[in-house]
Design an enzyme around this catalytic site. Sequence first.
Site, PDB file in Angstrom:
ATOM      1  N   GLY A  48       0.815  -1.216   0.000  1.00 29.87           N
ATOM      2  CA  GLY A  48       0.000   0.000   0.000  1.00 29.87           C
ATOM      3  C   GLY A  48       0.845   1.262   0.000  1.00 29.87           C
ATOM      4  CB  CYS A  49       3.795   2.242   1.991  1.00 28.25           C
ATOM      5  SG  CYS A  49       2.946   2.121   3.588  1.00 28.25           S
ATOM      6  CB  THR A  50       5.067   0.301  -2.920  1.00 33.03           C
ATOM      7  OG1 THR A  50       6.024  -0.157  -1.966  1.00 33.03           O
ATOM      8  CG2 THR A  50       5.692   0.384  -4.291  1.00 33.03           C
ATOM      9  CB  ALA A  53       5.640   6.105  -2.395  1.00 35.51           C
TER      10      ALA A  53
END
Length: 158
Positions: A48-50, A53
């Site tokens: 999710g963070c990738t 970002a």
Amino acid sequence: MAEKQVLQEGDVAPDFSMPASRDRHVSLTDLKGKPFVLYFYPKADTPGCTKEACGFNESLKQFEGAGLTVIGVSRDPVKKLDAFADKYDLTFPLASDDTGAVTEAYGVWGEKSLYGKTYMGIDRTTFLVGADGKIARIWHKVKVPGHIEAVLEATQKL
């Protein structure tokens, strides 16, 4: 533990000063008089963070065109943020809140649960701060699909 900070739209953005990816440093002082996006994410190089970002990175020209700086914040050490930035060619600063002071000041550090286990972590949250230093918009418990577009749309109202 101190009571959780609850920021609201219209509040003055709490001060911050953090080391960031690629030998950079980000601070509220350096951003004085400029609008910016400060988004908090749980952990570098997770799915999710990738996605989040990479989404901000892909839209960076639109944010910069609107005069905004984008900064991602996690509690990961700078070395891990550098590896994350290099792996996905992320050009905006990824700041390391290694002390936890900024995540606490912005009220995004709290109890979470996964598969019945509770733990402390960052709630995925985005703050849009105007040139006046006040929080113009807050997105809590962000779901990545459609989020970047919503933030871009809100920048038009600054």
